[in-house]
Scaffold this motif. Sequence first.
Motif, PDB file in Angstrom:
ATOM      1  N   UNK A 188      -6.049 -17.120   7.930  1.00  0.00           N
ATOM      2  CA  UNK A 188      -6.624 -15.881   7.392  1.00  0.00           C
ATOM      3  C   UNK A 188      -5.624 -14.741   7.513  1.00  0.00           C
ATOM      4  N   UNK A 189      -5.484 -13.974   6.454  1.00  0.00           N
ATOM      5  CA  UNK A 189      -4.674 -12.752   6.473  1.00  0.00           C
ATOM      6  C   UNK A 189      -5.497 -11.619   5.886  1.00  0.00           C
ATOM      7  N   UNK A 190      -5.246 -10.415   6.386  1.00  0.00           N
ATOM      8  CA  UNK A 190      -5.910  -9.225   5.860  1.00  0.00           C
ATOM      9  C   UNK A 190      -5.162  -8.654   4.665  1.00  0.00           C
ATOM     10  N   UNK A 191      -3.852  -8.888   4.631  1.00  0.00           N
ATOM     11  CA  UNK A 191      -3.009  -8.307   3.589  1.00  0.00           C
ATOM     12  C   UNK A 191      -1.693  -9.082   3.512  1.00  0.00           C
ATOM     13  N   UNK A 245      -7.862 -10.979  -1.369  1.00  0.00           N
ATOM     14  CA  UNK A 245      -6.748 -10.680  -0.465  1.00  0.00           C
ATOM     15  C   UNK A 245      -5.818  -9.654  -1.115  1.00  0.00           C
ATOM     16  N   UNK A 246      -5.677  -8.462  -0.500  1.00  0.00           N
ATOM     17  CA  UNK A 246      -4.784  -7.457  -1.082  1.00  0.00           C
ATOM     18  C   UNK A 246      -3.315  -7.865  -0.945  1.00  0.00           C
ATOM     19  N   UNK A 247      -2.570  -7.706  -2.033  1.00  0.00           N
ATOM     20  CA  UNK A 247      -1.144  -8.027  -2.057  1.00  0.00           C
ATOM     21  C   UNK A 247      -0.376  -6.776  -2.465  1.00  0.00           C
ATOM     22  N   UNK A 248       0.559  -6.378  -1.612  1.00  0.00           N
ATOM     23  CA  UNK A 248       1.451  -5.257  -1.904  1.00  0.00           C
ATOM     24  C   UNK A 248       2.792  -5.857  -2.284  1.00  0.00           C
ATOM     25  N   UNK A 249       3.289  -5.504  -3.463  1.00  0.00           N
ATOM     26  CA  UNK A 249       4.578  -6.016  -3.921  1.00  0.00           C
ATOM     27  C   UNK A 249       5.688  -5.046  -3.566  1.00  0.00           C
ATOM     28  N   UNK A 250       6.813  -5.602  -3.168  1.00  0.00           N
ATOM     29  CA  UNK A 250       8.008  -4.804  -2.889  1.00  0.00           C
ATOM     30  C   UNK A 250       9.079  -5.189  -3.892  1.00  0.00           C
ATOM     31  N   UNK A 251       9.764  -4.212  -4.419  1.00  0.00           N
ATOM     32  CA  UNK A 251      10.869  -4.511  -5.308  1.00  0.00           C
ATOM     33  C   UNK A 251      12.065  -3.645  -4.971  1.00  0.00           C
ATOM     34  N   UNK A 252      13.222  -4.265  -4.981  1.00  0.00           N
ATOM     35  CA  UNK A 252      14.456  -3.544  -4.715  1.00  0.00           C
ATOM     36  C   UNK A 252      15.001  -2.910  -5.974  1.00  0.00           C
ATOM     37  N   UNK A 253      14.341  -3.181  -7.072  1.00  0.00           N
ATOM     38  CA  UNK A 253      14.793  -2.680  -8.366  1.00  0.00           C
ATOM     39  C   UNK A 253      13.706  -1.792  -8.945  1.00  0.00           C
ATOM     40  N   UNK A 254      14.085  -0.646  -9.459  1.00  0.00           N
ATOM     41  CA  UNK A 254      13.111   0.263 -10.063  1.00  0.00           C
ATOM     42  C   UNK A 254      12.680  -0.334 -11.403  1.00  0.00           C
ATOM     43  N   UNK A 255      12.024  -1.479 -11.309  1.00  0.00           N
ATOM     44  CA  UNK A 255      11.640  -2.237 -12.494  1.00  0.00           C
ATOM     45  C   UNK A 255      10.158  -1.999 -12.763  1.00  0.00           C
ATOM     46  N   UNK A 256       9.882  -1.068 -13.652  1.00  0.00           N
ATOM     47  CA  UNK A 256       8.488  -0.731 -13.923  1.00  0.00           C
ATOM     48  C   UNK A 256       7.755  -1.887 -14.598  1.00  0.00           C
ATOM     49  N   UNK A 283      -8.291  -1.563   4.255  1.00  0.00           N
ATOM     50  CA  UNK A 283      -9.571  -0.854   4.053  1.00  0.00           C
ATOM     51  C   UNK A 283     -10.172  -1.207   2.691  1.00  0.00           C
ATOM     52  N   UNK A 284      -9.357  -1.244   1.663  1.00  0.00           N
ATOM     53  CA  UNK A 284      -9.837  -1.571   0.320  1.00  0.00           C
ATOM     54  C   UNK A 284     -10.308  -3.027   0.266  1.00  0.00           C
ATOM     55  N   UNK A 285      -9.580  -3.926   0.915  1.00  0.00           N
ATOM     56  CA  UNK A 285      -9.955  -5.338   0.947  1.00  0.00           C
ATOM     57  C   UNK A 285     -11.274  -5.554   1.657  1.00  0.00           C
ATOM     58  N   UNK A 286     -11.470  -4.863   2.769  1.00  0.00           N
ATOM     59  CA  UNK A 286     -12.712  -4.956   3.534  1.00  0.00           C
ATOM     60  C   UNK A 286     -13.863  -4.378   2.703  1.00  0.00           C
ATOM     61  N   UNK A 287     -13.614  -3.266   2.033  1.00  0.00           N
ATOM     62  CA  UNK A 287     -14.644  -2.645   1.189  1.00  0.00           C
ATOM     63  C   UNK A 287     -14.997  -3.564   0.034  1.00  0.00           C
ATOM     64  N   UNK A 288     -13.983  -4.253  -0.509  1.00  0.00           N
ATOM     65  CA  UNK A 288     -14.221  -5.152  -1.627  1.00  0.00           C
ATOM     66  C   UNK A 288     -15.024  -6.383  -1.240  1.00  0.00           C
ATOM     67  N   UNK A 289     -14.925  -6.796   0.025  1.00  0.00           N
ATOM     68  CA  UNK A 289     -15.629  -7.977   0.512  1.00  0.00           C
ATOM     69  C   UNK A 289     -17.076  -7.642   0.823  1.00  0.00           C
ATOM     70  N   UNK A 290     -17.314  -6.442   1.305  1.00  0.00           N
ATOM     71  CA  UNK A 290     -18.664  -6.046   1.732  1.00  0.00           C
ATOM     72  C   UNK A 290     -19.661  -5.973   0.591  1.00  0.00           C
TER      73      UNK A 290
END
Length: 127
Positions: free
Chosen positions: A47-50, A76-87, A120-127
């Motif tokens: 289990x992961x929170x994020x 499951x909330x996923x935050x993406x990281x990018x090293x390139x300013x690739x919109x 917080x958003x993930x927990x709110x989405x589950x409730x």
Amino acid sequence: MRRIQLLLVDDESDFLIAYARRLARRNVEVSTAPRARDAIEAIKAAHFDVVVMDVMMPGMSGIEALKTIKKIAPGLPVILLTGHANSEAALQGMAYGAFDYMLKPVGTDELYFKIQEAVRAGVAGVA
């Protein structure tokens, strides 16, 4: 307060080590994965929170992994990281259900606050 369970995914080992240490000091339980496929296996097993995941990785990209993660764990909330300013990659990630994206290099505090927001958003989405 319960520790946040974070899966940090990046093919740069220096990044994984540095951010795992920094976030651990902020009451975050950090698991790491050097590849997207490893992340998917970890999500199936625990289990992961994020998830915080790099977009540009060899083999399977963060965008491809995001699609799979959303099938396995839709909330499951996923935050993406990018090293390139690739919109384009950022917009694509958001379209596939990423919680948000951030540009590297990212400050530890900035990332930590985004992780808290996602949990917080993930927990709110589950409730």
